[in-house]
Design an enzyme around this catalytic site. Structure first.
Site, short mmCIF file in Angstrom:
data_model
loop_
_atom_site.label_atom_id
_atom_site.label_comp_id
_atom_site.label_asym_id
_atom_site.label_seq_id
_atom_site.Cartn_x
_atom_site.Cartn_y
_atom_site.Cartn_z
N LYS A 38 0.84 -1.20 0.00
CA LYS A 38 0.00 0.00 0.00
C LYS A 38 0.88 1.26 0.00
CE LYS A 38 -0.27 -0.52 4.96
NZ LYS A 38 -0.59 0.41 6.01
N ARG A 139 -9.58 0.07 15.52
CA ARG A 139 -9.55 0.85 14.28
C ARG A 139 -10.56 0.17 13.35
NH1 ARG A 139 -3.78 1.62 11.28
NH2 ARG A 139 -4.40 -0.36 10.40
N TYR A 273 15.16 30.46 6.03
CA TYR A 273 14.06 31.24 6.58
C TYR A 273 14.11 31.30 8.12
CZ TYR A 273 11.80 30.65 2.01
OH TYR A 273 11.50 30.66 0.68
N MET A 321 10.87 24.36 1.18
CA MET A 321 10.07 23.50 0.30
C MET A 321 10.95 22.66 -0.64
SD MET A 321 6.99 24.51 -2.30
CE MET A 321 5.98 25.24 -1.03
C1 LIG Z 1 -3.85 -4.24 7.92
C2 LIG Z 1 -2.38 -4.15 7.79
N1 LIG Z 1 -1.65 -5.27 7.71
C3 LIG Z 1 -0.29 -5.23 7.62
C4 LIG Z 1 0.38 -4.02 7.62
C5 LIG Z 1 1.87 -4.02 7.55
O1 LIG Z 1 2.37 -3.46 8.73
P1 LIG Z 1 3.95 -3.30 8.94
O2 LIG Z 1 4.39 -2.30 7.93
O3 LIG Z 1 4.10 -2.84 10.33
O4 LIG Z 1 4.53 -4.64 8.68
C6 LIG Z 1 -0.36 -2.84 7.70
C7 LIG Z 1 0.32 -1.54 7.72
O5 LIG Z 1 0.06 -0.67 8.46
C8 LIG Z 1 -1.77 -2.90 7.78
O6 LIG Z 1 -2.51 -1.78 7.86
#
Ligand SMILES: Cc1ncc(COP(=O)(O)O)c(C=O)c1O
Length: 385
Positions: A38, A139, A273, A321
């Site tokens: 992701k 969550r 800055y 930036m």
């Molecule tokens: C649902 C879920 N599984 C696995 C992971 C992987 O976590 P990590 O990067 O700590 O291994 C994440 C990342 O946040 C996650 O949201």
């Protein structure tokens, strides 16, 4: 740096990524491996990293958003190469596209089960879903009090052929703090959720809860599949868990820039800055052409480390930036000289963890936020042997 014309680049070492996947798999030898890609593979580039992880033995790929999952399929990573689980859904899906692309959808509540079931019915296909239990993270995931209703509804949807529950899963809150009491409590809650679902008649193919820290430190959390993200990129989940070398992991990303200017300035010269840094004596300044527009944390102003000419320097004054300045203490490296912000650390360069400490954040955020203005340069793309 070979390509001296590049202002800054993030070199992504895919051999390191593959070796990290193998090292992680060796820690969970009986579990399947889901490569978590992701957020553009935590800033490393989703497609090259997914492909490299699959070469090294991953059989699943995990994404947060459906768009990420669909992009994997659109790029040619087909169901025969990888199962894809996607876990962050909002009303509207896109369920139909996901079912058609053989993407497995996480379901945390009745609304999602209703929507995915309706889409499957309309398509005349079976949607593959995984029920997510909230075992204590608070969550996403289904609360224990609502679990029976979700399981019963999933069983009904299975009976009518619109859904197949392929997995039951959860996520730890504090696995990066080994020994934290919530870890055992969540594992026990996961066992209860699994026990209930299996007694009720669900037969998940995979049960999983282990992220990177759990994969590294908690064998009883491995179940049928592990889901590491950050460790696959060679970064430790937290200093408490250890350093990457403790686990045979190597950071995959090196962020390197070319000095844009080297100049002499007199004592008492304000820098950047706000003039939060004033030169203590006659000195030389180097201009590093990277800033918060590239994802560097401005919070690391005055603290962020960088290796220039074999010496560790520190961001002098504010990170702007597009650029920041280092006090070179009279040294005169040439313009274009390499400035390594972070990397594996074995050439004396800082690591993403060092930047995290400098910015009061976690290394996850450092690598993930490196922006699209920074070209990714992939090295060692071909799997050896
Ligand atoms: C649902 C879920 N599984 C696995 C992971 C992987 O976590 P990590 O990067 O700590 O291994 C994440 C990342 O946040 C996650 O949201």
């Amino acid at each position: 740096m070979n390509e001296t014309s590049l202002r800054v680049r993030a070199e992504i070492d895919l051999a390191a990524l593959r070796a990290n996947v193998r090292a992680l798999r060796a820690r969970a030898p009986r579990a399947e491996f889901m490569a978590v890609v992701k957020a553009d593979a935590y800033g490393h580039g989703m497609l090259p990293c997914a492909r490299a992880a699959l070469q090294a033995g991953a059989s699943w790929v995990g994404t947060a958003t459906p768009e990420e999952a669909l992009a994997l399929r659109a790029a040619g990573i087909g169901p025969e190469q990888a199962r894809v689980l996607c876990w962050l859904w909002t009303p509207g899906g896109p369920w139909r596209e996901a079912i058609e692309a053989d993407i497995e959808a996480s379901v945390s509540g009745m609304w999602a089960l209703r929507e995915v079931t309706a889409a499957a019915r309309a398509l005349g296909r079976t949607a593959r879903v995984q029920l997510k239990a909230d075992t204590g993270l608070g969550r996403n995931g289904c609360q224990p009090a609502d679990w029976a209703e979700l399981v019963e509804a999933a069983l009904k949807a299975e009976a009518e052929g619109s859904v197949k529950v392929t997995g039951i899963w959860s996520h730890y809150a504090c696995a990066d703090e080994p020994g934290h009491p919530s870890i055992a409590a969540q594992t026990a809650a996961f066992e209860r959720a699994l026990g209930y679902a299996e007694t009720a008649g669900l037969r998940p193919e995979v049960r999983h809860i282990a992220n990177s820290p759990a994969t590294l430190t908690l064998a009883e959390s491995h179940y049928d599949l592990v889901r590491p993200g950050i460790a696959m990129y060679g970064v430790s989940p937290s200093p408490e868990v250890g350093v990457p070398e403790d686990f045979g992991l190597r950071p995959v990303m090196t962020l390197e820039a070319s000095l844009a200017l080297v100049k002499h300035v007199p004592a008492g010269h304000g820098v950047s800055y706000g003039h939060h840094f004033v030169t203590p004596g006659d000195t030389t300044l180097g201009l590093v052409p990277v800033g918060y527009g590239d994802g560097l944390p401005r919070h690391a102003s005055g603290r962020g480390p960088v290796l220039v000419g074999g010496k560790l320097r520190t961001a002098a004054g504010r990170i702007a930036m597009d650029q920041f300045v280092v006090d070179l203490g009279g040294d005169e490296p040439r313009v274009g000289e390499s400035a390594v912000l972070f990397g594996p650390g074995d050439r004396g360069e800082p690591t993403a963890e060092d930047w995290a400490r400098a910015a009061g954040t976690i290394a996850y955020e450092i690598v993930t936020r490196i922006g699209s203005r920074v070209p990714r340069v992939y090295v060692n793309e071909r799997a050896e042997g």
